[in-house]
Scaffold this active site. Structure first.
Site, mmCIF file in Angstrom:
data_model
loop_
_atom_site.group_PDB
_atom_site.id
_atom_site.type_symbol
_atom_site.label_atom_id
_atom_site.label_comp_id
_atom_site.label_asym_id
_atom_site.label_seq_id
_atom_site.Cartn_x
_atom_site.Cartn_y
_atom_site.Cartn_z
ATOM 1 N N ARG A 224 0.848 -1.195 0.000
ATOM 2 C CA ARG A 224 0.000 0.000 0.000
ATOM 3 C C ARG A 224 0.885 1.247 0.000
ATOM 4 N NH1 ARG A 224 -3.370 -2.914 -1.528
ATOM 5 N NH2 ARG A 224 -5.337 -3.474 -0.526
ATOM 6 N N HIS A 272 -0.972 -0.223 -9.803
ATOM 7 C CA HIS A 272 -1.624 -1.156 -8.863
ATOM 8 C C HIS A 272 -2.076 -2.436 -9.588
ATOM 9 C CE1 HIS A 272 -3.937 -1.308 -4.805
ATOM 10 N NE2 HIS A 272 -3.738 -2.548 -5.259
HETATM 11 P P1 NDP Z 1 -1.531 -11.524 5.163
HETATM 12 O O1 NDP Z 1 -2.512 -10.985 6.139
HETATM 13 O O2 NDP Z 1 -1.607 -12.953 4.782
HETATM 14 O O3 NDP Z 1 -0.046 -11.269 5.710
HETATM 15 C C1 NDP Z 1 0.347 -10.145 6.396
HETATM 16 C C2 NDP Z 1 1.770 -10.332 6.912
HETATM 17 O O4 NDP Z 1 2.233 -9.096 7.449
HETATM 18 C C3 NDP Z 1 1.881 -11.376 8.028
HETATM 19 O O5 NDP Z 1 3.066 -12.108 7.886
HETATM 20 C C4 NDP Z 1 1.929 -10.507 9.275
HETATM 21 O O6 NDP Z 1 2.646 -11.083 10.358
HETATM 22 C C5 NDP Z 1 2.706 -9.316 8.773
HETATM 23 N N1 NDP Z 1 2.462 -8.134 9.600
HETATM 24 C C6 NDP Z 1 1.283 -7.536 9.878
HETATM 25 N N2 NDP Z 1 1.474 -6.499 10.710
HETATM 26 C C7 NDP Z 1 2.790 -6.444 10.971
HETATM 27 C C8 NDP Z 1 3.593 -5.608 11.774
HETATM 28 N N3 NDP Z 1 3.076 -4.611 12.497
HETATM 29 N N4 NDP Z 1 4.926 -5.868 11.827
HETATM 30 C C9 NDP Z 1 5.461 -6.891 11.131
HETATM 31 N N5 NDP Z 1 4.751 -7.735 10.343
HETATM 32 C C10 NDP Z 1 3.427 -7.492 10.273
HETATM 33 O O7 NDP Z 1 -1.622 -10.581 3.860
HETATM 34 P P2 NDP Z 1 -1.339 -10.979 2.341
HETATM 35 O O8 NDP Z 1 0.027 -11.564 2.262
HETATM 36 O O9 NDP Z 1 -2.473 -11.740 1.778
HETATM 37 O O10 NDP Z 1 -1.376 -9.517 1.669
HETATM 38 C C11 NDP Z 1 -0.473 -8.506 2.066
HETATM 39 C C12 NDP Z 1 -0.883 -7.167 1.485
HETATM 40 O O11 NDP Z 1 -0.600 -7.102 0.092
HETATM 41 C C13 NDP Z 1 -2.375 -6.841 1.533
HETATM 42 O O12 NDP Z 1 -2.771 -6.414 2.824
HETATM 43 C C14 NDP Z 1 -2.496 -5.739 0.504
HETATM 44 O O13 NDP Z 1 -2.316 -4.479 1.100
HETATM 45 C C15 NDP Z 1 -1.339 -6.008 -0.454
HETATM 46 N N6 NDP Z 1 -1.810 -6.376 -1.798
HETATM 47 C C16 NDP Z 1 -1.425 -5.607 -2.881
HETATM 48 C C17 NDP Z 1 -1.806 -5.959 -4.154
HETATM 49 C C18 NDP Z 1 -1.297 -5.213 -5.335
HETATM 50 O O14 NDP Z 1 -1.726 -5.489 -6.455
HETATM 51 N N7 NDP Z 1 -0.370 -4.294 -5.191
HETATM 52 C C19 NDP Z 1 -2.660 -7.115 -4.400
HETATM 53 C C20 NDP Z 1 -2.967 -7.880 -3.213
HETATM 54 C C21 NDP Z 1 -2.569 -7.502 -1.962
HETATM 55 P P3 NDP Z 1 2.172 -12.460 11.070
HETATM 56 O O15 NDP Z 1 2.532 -13.565 10.082
HETATM 57 O O16 NDP Z 1 2.990 -12.507 12.289
HETATM 58 O O17 NDP Z 1 0.688 -12.338 11.279
HETATM 59 C C1 OXD Z 2 -5.698 -6.313 -2.861
HETATM 60 C C2 OXD Z 2 -5.275 -5.360 -3.889
HETATM 61 O O1 OXD Z 2 -5.637 -5.984 -1.668
HETATM 62 O O2 OXD Z 2 -5.568 -5.613 -5.088
HETATM 63 O O3 OXD Z 2 -6.117 -7.412 -3.232
HETATM 64 O O4 OXD Z 2 -4.612 -4.378 -3.587
#
Ligand code: NDP
Ligand code: OXD
Length: 309
Positions: A224, A272
């Site tokens: 993001r 994006h």
């Molecule tokens: P998940 O919820 O599966 O994973 C999130 C990860 O971030 C986990 O490993 C979590 O730790 C870690 N995390 C959360 N908060 C913290 C923190 N404060 N400090 C350190 N680590 C932290 O999400 P996804 O992998 O499915 O997706 C990640 C992001 O990708 C989405 O939220 C979205 O914003 C972005 N995205 C972007 C897209 C694009 O096209 N650019 C498309 C799809 C998604 P823990 O394992 O310990 O819980």
């Molecule tokens: C998602 C994205 O969160 O597309 O899936 O950014």
């Protein structure tokens, strides 16, 4: 009992067809109710309009049409304790892995430097570097971060990952906590952001973090835009702390026409698209979760409101 689809810019017809193909037979509408409609049980949404919920007194679950859920909180949190369910992979992990690997290989093979040399019509080979010497740090080891870490590792790069809690992933150096992050940054050639946007992570990629990075690193943001303090990133690029950045997401989207990122020589901009929501696999996942909810089960991809992801 019915489904409401509320996502500007998406084709509701395609989603209805995909849900039907996935076996979901509930009535489907994309017409926002102008008065309370207790029949609407499930909301499928991306960036829901303000005040939508006041007309949904019978809502049982909110499905994000993405992996992230921050967009659901932009107009204030969804009401009460209605479960929020997000997409888990649904075809996005493969896309993210391709994008991240492209950025890592680009940095490793110094494509950015060669691009500059091409513009100067300069024939000037740089020394070769083995993949194992390139250290990649993935922020966030969730569904997408873990897939990216494994894909990059499989190509011979040295990969670390940072999460909130301790993790174990074969071949990946899993870290947690601020101290471990600070140490890892100093050895990082490519920093990839795949964190969710939460109260804790908003604005965390800023001057203090950039100052700790190994000089000449590449920064890849595929999570993001609001994770990053944009002026600090520009400063880090202009001072050479960061060699170049690959940015797919921005504080304001679409990226405004006058924004300096468009023309900065050290920045690659994509709109994006690192991982796009795929209607078929996403509808299958949502249909399965609706069936689970209807049977009194627990859906996959339940979001913790407390943690924000
Ligand atoms: P998940 O919820 O599966 O994973 C999130 C990860 O971030 C986990 O490993 C979590 O730790 C870690 N995390 C959360 N908060 C913290 C923190 N404060 N400090 C350190 N680590 C932290 O999400 P996804 O992998 O499915 O997706 C990640 C992001 O990708 C989405 O939220 C979205 O914003 C972005 N995205 C972007 C897209 C694009 O096209 N650019 C498309 C799809 C998604 P823990 O394992 O310990 O819980
Ligand atoms: C998602 C994205 O969160 O597309 O899936 O950014």
């Amino acid at each position: 009992m019915s489904i409401l689809f509320a996502s500007r810019g998406d084709d509701p017809q395609a989603w209805e067809t995909a849900l039907r193909e996935a076996g979901c037979t509930l009535p489907f509408t994309a017409e926002l109710p102008s008065a309370p409609d207790p029949a609407i049980r499930y909301l499928l949404t991306w960036q829901p309009p303000a005040r939508l919920y006041r007309n949904l007194p019978g809502l049982r679950a909110i499905f994000s049409l993405g992996a992230g859920v921050d967009h659901l909180f932009e107009n204030g949190p969804p009401p009460g304790d209605i479960p929020i369910i997000r997409l888990r992979d649904a075809g996005m992990a493969g896309q993210m892995s391709e994008y991240a690997l492209w950025a890592v290989i680009g940095h490793h093979r110094q494509m950015h430097a060669y691009r500059r040399r091409q513009q100067e019509r300069r024939w000037a080979p740089l020394p070769a570097r083995p993949a194992a010497k390139i250290r990649v740090l993935v922020l966030g080891l969730g569904v997408l971060g873990e897939a990216v870490a494994n894909t990059v590792r499989a190509q011979g790069y040295s990969v670390s990952g940072w999460a909130r809690r301790p993790r174990e992933i074969a071949g990946i150096d899993c870290l947690h906590g601020q101290a471990a992050l600070a140490t890892a940054l100093g050895q990082t050639d490519v920093l990839i952001n795949l964190l969710p946007l939460t109260a804790e992570t908003r604005g965390m990629i800023a001057s203090t973090l950039f100052a700790r990075l190994k000089p000449g690193a590449c920064f890849v943001n595929i999570a993001r835009g609001a994770h990053v303090v944009e002026r600090d990133l520009l400063q880090a690029l202009d001072s050479g702390v960061i060699d170049h950045a690959v940015l797919d997401v921005f504080a304001e989207e679409p990226l405004p026409e006058q924004h300096p990122f468009w023309t900065h020589p050290g920045i690659i901009v994509t709109p994006h698209i690192a991982a796009q929501t795929l209607t078929g696999p996403s509808a299958r996942q949502i249909a399965e979760n609706i069936a689970l909810l209807e049977a009194g089960g627990t859906p996959d991809g339940l979001v913790s409101r407390e943690q924000g992801y």
